[in-house]
Design a protein around this motif. Structure first.
Motif, short mmCIF file in Angstrom:
data_model
loop_
_atom_site.label_atom_id
_atom_site.label_comp_id
_atom_site.label_asym_id
_atom_site.label_seq_id
_atom_site.Cartn_x
_atom_site.Cartn_y
_atom_site.Cartn_z
N TYR A 377 -6.23 -7.62 2.60
CA TYR A 377 -5.86 -6.35 3.21
C TYR A 377 -4.43 -6.38 3.73
N SER A 378 -4.09 -7.41 4.47
CA SER A 378 -2.76 -7.48 5.07
C SER A 378 -1.66 -7.57 4.01
N PHE A 379 -1.87 -8.39 2.99
CA PHE A 379 -0.84 -8.54 1.96
C PHE A 379 -0.60 -7.22 1.23
N ILE A 380 -1.67 -6.58 0.80
CA ILE A 380 -1.54 -5.35 -0.01
C ILE A 380 -0.88 -4.23 0.80
N VAL A 381 -1.38 -3.99 2.02
CA VAL A 381 -0.85 -2.89 2.82
C VAL A 381 0.59 -3.18 3.27
N THR A 382 0.87 -4.44 3.62
CA THR A 382 2.23 -4.79 4.02
C THR A 382 3.21 -4.59 2.87
N TRP A 383 2.82 -5.02 1.68
CA TRP A 383 3.69 -4.86 0.51
C TRP A 383 3.98 -3.38 0.26
N LEU A 384 2.97 -2.53 0.41
CA LEU A 384 3.16 -1.10 0.20
C LEU A 384 4.08 -0.51 1.27
N ILE A 385 3.91 -0.94 2.52
CA ILE A 385 4.78 -0.47 3.60
C ILE A 385 6.23 -0.88 3.32
N ALA A 386 6.41 -2.14 2.96
CA ALA A 386 7.76 -2.65 2.70
C ALA A 386 8.41 -1.92 1.53
N LYS A 387 7.66 -1.68 0.48
CA LYS A 387 8.19 -0.97 -0.68
C LYS A 387 8.61 0.46 -0.30
N ALA A 388 7.76 1.12 0.48
CA ALA A 388 8.07 2.48 0.87
C ALA A 388 9.33 2.55 1.73
N LEU A 389 9.47 1.63 2.67
CA LEU A 389 10.66 1.61 3.52
C LEU A 389 11.91 1.24 2.72
N ASP A 390 11.75 0.32 1.78
CA ASP A 390 12.89 -0.08 0.97
C ASP A 390 13.40 1.08 0.12
N LYS A 391 12.49 1.89 -0.39
CA LYS A 391 12.88 3.02 -1.23
C LYS A 391 13.47 4.17 -0.42
N THR A 392 13.10 4.27 0.86
CA THR A 392 13.56 5.39 1.67
C THR A 392 14.78 5.05 2.51
N MET A 393 14.65 4.13 3.44
CA MET A 393 15.76 3.81 4.34
C MET A 393 16.45 2.49 4.02
N GLY A 394 15.85 1.71 3.14
CA GLY A 394 16.42 0.41 2.78
C GLY A 394 16.09 -0.65 3.82
N LEU A 395 15.75 -1.84 3.35
CA LEU A 395 15.39 -2.94 4.24
C LEU A 395 16.55 -3.89 4.50
N ARG A 396 17.44 -4.00 3.53
CA ARG A 396 18.42 -5.09 3.53
C ARG A 396 19.78 -4.64 4.05
N VAL A 397 20.42 -5.45 4.89
CA VAL A 397 21.79 -5.17 5.30
C VAL A 397 22.72 -5.43 4.12
N HIS A 398 23.92 -4.84 4.17
CA HIS A 398 24.91 -5.07 3.13
C HIS A 398 25.32 -6.53 3.14
N HIS A 399 25.66 -7.07 1.97
CA HIS A 399 25.98 -8.49 1.87
C HIS A 399 27.17 -8.88 2.75
N GLU A 400 28.07 -7.92 3.01
CA GLU A 400 29.21 -8.23 3.88
C GLU A 400 28.75 -8.43 5.32
N LYS A 401 27.80 -7.61 5.78
CA LYS A 401 27.25 -7.79 7.12
C LYS A 401 26.44 -9.07 7.22
N GLU A 402 25.74 -9.40 6.15
CA GLU A 402 24.97 -10.64 6.14
C GLU A 402 25.90 -11.84 6.29
N ALA A 403 27.04 -11.81 5.59
CA ALA A 403 28.00 -12.91 5.68
C ALA A 403 28.67 -12.96 7.04
N GLU A 404 28.95 -11.79 7.61
CA GLU A 404 29.60 -11.74 8.92
C GLU A 404 28.69 -12.21 10.03
N GLY A 405 27.41 -11.96 9.90
CA GLY A 405 26.45 -12.28 10.95
C GLY A 405 25.98 -11.00 11.62
#
Length: 450
Positions: A377-405
């Motif tokens: 249950y947790s894996f399936i629902v979490t994956w769906l939540i993450a996918k939905a957020l990634d498609k809408t607002m994005g999960l990942r910071v830009h690579h420049e921000k990742e490098a900067e900290g």
């Protein structure tokens, strides 16, 4: 006499509540020390942010969804409108009993810490806004239902129906091996699969402050006595046995991790001691009321050794679980929950017998079903939540921000203000001391990589 007993129980749960509340800063320190200096504040903010978001949702409807009367008697979710806003918590019970407000506050901390645990897996690369939204959605769709399954028990008079794992399946989970640790661990796995690997996954940064991590681990140990012991909901023998088992497992976990680490790497490290401690505490959480002290040593040692081996799997399988939430919480939670089916001692507070105590496989299959259900249950629902957020607002910071900290790029702050001191204006010895102090904040510190 009954009123005196309830007063003693209330005092104990209040003390346990205070101890568990320290797990919030303890987790922030534990995680914060394991990342680079440029992401320390971000890790702390993810812990405190999850705590704040989940706390609001808990007051609004989370308590009802977890501990309310099960909708339709199905054991899947409590009625979220039953104690909406917790206004009913203001009235004292008509008969001597634990104050409902105390139980609500105690369980709020369980919910908040469970969500915060996931943040360690996504260190260094997740948007803070996306994390805050994820925390609220995940708590609502995953934690609240699963916690109802595990923590909501039928009332003695049959007027309230609880969760299916606690009642229909009758699996044993004293303080949250499935609802907290397996749940958070497998959710972390699903989230990082959607989020992706850090840019430096092949050569990740070293922990910038191992003393901070060890301090955080020590605070977590203190809080865990309240986490497990308070789950007895009384100040009697059950709480005493649970606290003893928790302590015994912790000692065994440290030693087991260090032994495996020494045999594999040639060193027994402070990070290993901290990780072994947490692994053992995860493993004993579901079993602390079901086993003897010798059983606690076995679970703690097994968790320390197995989790030490499990944390390296991420490099072979290619998923970036930054701070080993999967390797410690999922693996340790599964191990502790399943071992109950083998070594549960009928003399322990839970009063159930495992396979090695003449109970056959009855308890073992119940424990297995509980683990598999939460994992799926947790894996399936979490994956769906993450996918939905990634498609809408994005999960990942830009690579420049990742490098900067993320401390500077996201929060506009730095954990350490290392002011530059002109070397020519100070004696040579002092200049060398300044250089040494600056060096400890870099990623080149010789420490184990996580």
């Amino acid at each position: 006499m009954e009123e005196a007993i309830v007063a003693a129980d209330t005092a104990w749960i209040l003390a346990a509540f205070a101890a568990v509340s320290l797990m919030v800063p303890g987790l922030a320190m534990f995680y914060g020390g394991m990342v680079s200096a440029k992401n320390t504040l971000n890790m702390a903010m993810m812990t405190f942010g999850a705590f704040a978001v989940v706390g609001i949702l808990w007051v609004l409807f989370g308590y009802s969804a977890v501990l309310g009367n099960s909708l339709g008697g199905a054991g899947l979710l409590g009625d979220p409108l039953e104690a909406l806003g917790l206004a009913s918590m203001l009235t004292a019970p008509e008969v001597p009993a634990l104050p409902p407000a105390l139980v609500a506050g105690f369980q709020l901390l369980f919910a908040a810490i469970t969500v915060a645990l996931i943040s360690g897996a996504v260190a260094d690369r997740m948007k803070f806004g996306a994390w805050m939204v994820f925390a609220g959605v995940w708590a609502t769709l995953v934690y609240f239902p699963v916690a109802h399954w595990v923590f909501a028990f039928d009332s003695a008079d049959g007027s309230i129906t609880g969760g299916w794992i606690a009642n229909k399946l009758a699996a044993v989970d004293f303080a949250g091996g499935t609802a907290v640790h397996v749940n958070a661990g497998v959710a972390a796995l699903a989230l990082v699969l959607v989020l992706g690997k850090r840019g430096n996954f092949a050569n990740p940064p070293r922990p910038h402050s191992l003393p901070l991590t060890m301090l955080g681990a020590g605070i977590l140990l203190f809080g865990w006595f309240g986490f497990n012991g308070g789950s007895a909901l009384s100040a009697g023998n059950s709480a005493a046995v649970v606290v003893l088992n928790t302590l015994a497992a912790a000692c065994a976990g440290i030693c087991a991790w260090l032994l495996v680490e020494k045999l594999r790497e040639g060193h027994a490290t402070s990070l290993g001691a901290s990780s072994g401690l947490i692994s053992a505490l995860v493993g004993i959480t579901p079993a602390c009321g079901a086993v003897s002290p010798m059983g606690a040593l076995l679970i703690g040692g097994a968790a320390g050794a197995l989790c030490c081996l499990a944390v390296s799997i991420k490099f072979r399988l290619g998923y970036d679980d930054s701070l080993d939430v999967v390797g410690i919480h999922m693996v340790g939670g599964i191990l502790g929950t399943l071992l109950i089916g083998f070594i549960a001692d009928p003399k322990a507070p839970n009063g159930v017998a495992g396979l090695l105590y003449g109970g056959g496989v009855d308890l073992l299959w119940r424990q297995t079903v509980a683990v598999v259900a939460v994992l799926a249950y947790s894996f399936i629902v979490t994956w769906l939540i993450a996918k939905a957020l990634d498609k809408t607002m994005g999960l990942r910071v830009h690579h420049e921000k990742e490098a900067e900290g993320l401390d500077v790029a996201v929060h506009g702050e730095s954990a350490y203000a290392m002011e530059t001191i002109p070397v020519a204006s100070v004696p040579v010895a002092e200049a060398e001391a300044v250089e040494a102090a600056e060096a400890i904040t870099t990623d080149a510190v010789e420490a184990p990589v996580r």
